[in-house]
Design a protein around this motif. Structure first.
Motif, PDB file in Angstrom:
ATOM      1  N   HIS A  39       0.821  -1.217   0.000  1.00 31.42           N
ATOM      2  CA  HIS A  39       0.000   0.000   0.000  1.00 31.42           C
ATOM      3  C   HIS A  39       0.854   1.266   0.000  1.00 31.42           C
ATOM      4  N   ILE A  40       2.155   1.117   0.195  1.00 30.38           N
ATOM      5  CA  ILE A  40       3.049   2.273   0.250  1.00 30.38           C
ATOM      6  C   ILE A  40       3.323   2.791  -1.163  1.00 30.38           C
ATOM      7  N   LYS A  41       3.238   4.107  -1.318  1.00 33.90           N
ATOM      8  CA  LYS A  41       3.511   4.706  -2.626  1.00 33.90           C
ATOM      9  C   LYS A  41       5.013   4.954  -2.753  1.00 33.90           C
ATOM     10  N   VAL A  42       5.585   4.450  -3.822  1.00 36.56           N
ATOM     11  CA  VAL A  42       7.019   4.621  -4.043  1.00 36.56           C
ATOM     12  C   VAL A  42       7.257   5.454  -5.294  1.00 36.56           C
ATOM     13  N   VAL A  43       8.418   6.106  -5.368  1.00 37.78           N
ATOM     14  CA  VAL A  43       8.695   7.011  -6.492  1.00 37.78           C
ATOM     15  C   VAL A  43       9.203   6.255  -7.726  1.00 37.78           C
ATOM     16  N   ASN A  44       9.721   5.071  -7.527  1.00 38.12           N
ATOM     17  CA  ASN A  44      10.298   4.324  -8.650  1.00 38.12           C
ATOM     18  C   ASN A  44       9.349   3.244  -9.148  1.00 38.12           C
ATOM     19  N   GLU A  45       9.198   3.172 -10.458  1.00 38.14           N
ATOM     20  CA  GLU A  45       8.335   2.146 -11.033  1.00 38.14           C
ATOM     21  C   GLU A  45       9.034   0.798 -11.082  1.00 38.14           C
ATOM     22  N   GLU A  46      10.377   0.855 -11.179  1.00 36.61           N
ATOM     23  CA  GLU A  46      11.160  -0.374 -11.229  1.00 36.61           C
ATOM     24  C   GLU A  46      12.131  -0.423 -10.057  1.00 36.61           C
ATOM     25  N   ASP A  47      12.357  -1.622  -9.587  1.00 36.04           N
ATOM     26  CA  ASP A  47      13.425  -1.852  -8.619  1.00 36.04           C
ATOM     27  C   ASP A  47      14.736  -1.411  -9.293  1.00 36.04           C
ATOM     28  N   PRO A  48      15.430  -0.403  -8.722  1.00 33.60           N
ATOM     29  CA  PRO A  48      16.632   0.102  -9.396  1.00 33.60           C
ATOM     30  C   PRO A  48      17.759  -0.931  -9.475  1.00 33.60           C
ATOM     31  N   MET A  52      12.807  -5.107 -11.535  1.00 35.39           N
ATOM     32  CA  MET A  52      11.475  -5.712 -11.482  1.00 35.39           C
ATOM     33  C   MET A  52      10.472  -4.606 -11.167  1.00 35.39           C
ATOM     34  N   LYS A  53       9.233  -4.782 -11.618  1.00 35.05           N
ATOM     35  CA  LYS A  53       8.199  -3.771 -11.400  1.00 35.05           C
ATOM     36  C   LYS A  53       7.822  -3.689  -9.913  1.00 35.05           C
ATOM     37  N   THR A  54       7.963  -2.499  -9.348  1.00 34.55           N
ATOM     38  CA  THR A  54       7.656  -2.346  -7.921  1.00 34.55           C
ATOM     39  C   THR A  54       6.161  -2.490  -7.655  1.00 34.55           C
ATOM     40  N   ALA A  55       5.341  -2.172  -8.667  1.00 38.32           N
ATOM     41  CA  ALA A  55       3.891  -2.298  -8.490  1.00 38.32           C
ATOM     42  C   ALA A  55       3.485  -3.750  -8.248  1.00 38.32           C
ATOM     43  N   GLU A  56       4.269  -4.683  -8.825  1.00 35.80           N
ATOM     44  CA  GLU A  56       3.923  -6.093  -8.702  1.00 35.80           C
ATOM     45  C   GLU A  56       4.750  -6.825  -7.648  1.00 35.80           C
ATOM     46  N   TYR A  57       5.997  -6.381  -7.488  1.00 35.47           N
ATOM     47  CA  TYR A  57       6.908  -7.164  -6.641  1.00 35.47           C
ATOM     48  C   TYR A  57       7.402  -6.415  -5.417  1.00 35.47           C
ATOM     49  N   LEU A  58       6.725  -5.349  -5.036  1.00 34.47           N
ATOM     50  CA  LEU A  58       7.164  -4.545  -3.901  1.00 34.47           C
ATOM     51  C   LEU A  58       7.172  -5.352  -2.602  1.00 34.47           C
ATOM     52  N   LYS A  59       8.345  -5.442  -1.984  1.00 31.04           N
ATOM     53  CA  LYS A  59       8.463  -6.181  -0.733  1.00 31.04           C
ATOM     54  C   LYS A  59       9.141  -5.342   0.351  1.00 31.04           C
ATOM     55  N   TYR A  69      11.661   4.781  -1.964  1.00 26.67           N
ATOM     56  CA  TYR A  69      11.959   3.874  -3.056  1.00 26.67           C
ATOM     57  C   TYR A  69      11.518   2.461  -2.691  1.00 26.67           C
ATOM     58  N   GLY A  70      10.984   1.756  -3.685  1.00 24.07           N
ATOM     59  CA  GLY A  70      10.509   0.403  -3.454  1.00 24.07           C
ATOM     60  C   GLY A  70      11.462  -0.631  -4.041  1.00 24.07           C
ATOM     61  N   PHE A  71      11.474  -1.798  -3.390  1.00 22.67           N
ATOM     62  CA  PHE A  71      12.361  -2.879  -3.835  1.00 22.67           C
ATOM     63  C   PHE A  71      11.630  -4.207  -3.772  1.00 22.67           C
TER      64      PHE A  71
END
Ligand SMILES: [Zn+2]
Length: 89
Positions: A39-48, A52-59, A69-71
């Protein structure tokens, strides 16, 4: 009562055997997945780190210069934290 004394060592032994067969990698992954960060909004669409797509694989997430930033995993987060500038270029 006699049954207890016969079965208990057998159950215990099979538990030990099944335990030693399983590689000890999965429990760590589960511990990371238990934290819900989707549910956390991250600035990056991809794990830098692994792209991988942060929208699908955000952990996991990390805050860098006021941005979240999401990873896909804590491993990628750790990699990012070592050299954030390298991954944001
Ligand atoms: Zn990743």
């Amino acid at each position: 009562m006699k049954h207890y004394y016969i079965y208990t060592p057998t159950v215990f032994l099979s538990f030990l055997l099944s335990c030693s067969k399983e590689p000890q990698v999965k429990p760590m992954k589960k511990a990371t997945a238990a934290i819900d960060v989707t549910h956390i909004k991250v600035v990056n669409e991809e794990d830098p780190v692994c792209h991988m797509k942060t929208a699908e694989y955000l952990k996991d997430t990390a805050v860098y210069k006021g941005q979240v930033y999401g990873f896909c995993s804590s491993h990628c987060k750790d990699e990012f934290k070592k050299q954030p500038e390298n991954y944001l270029k």
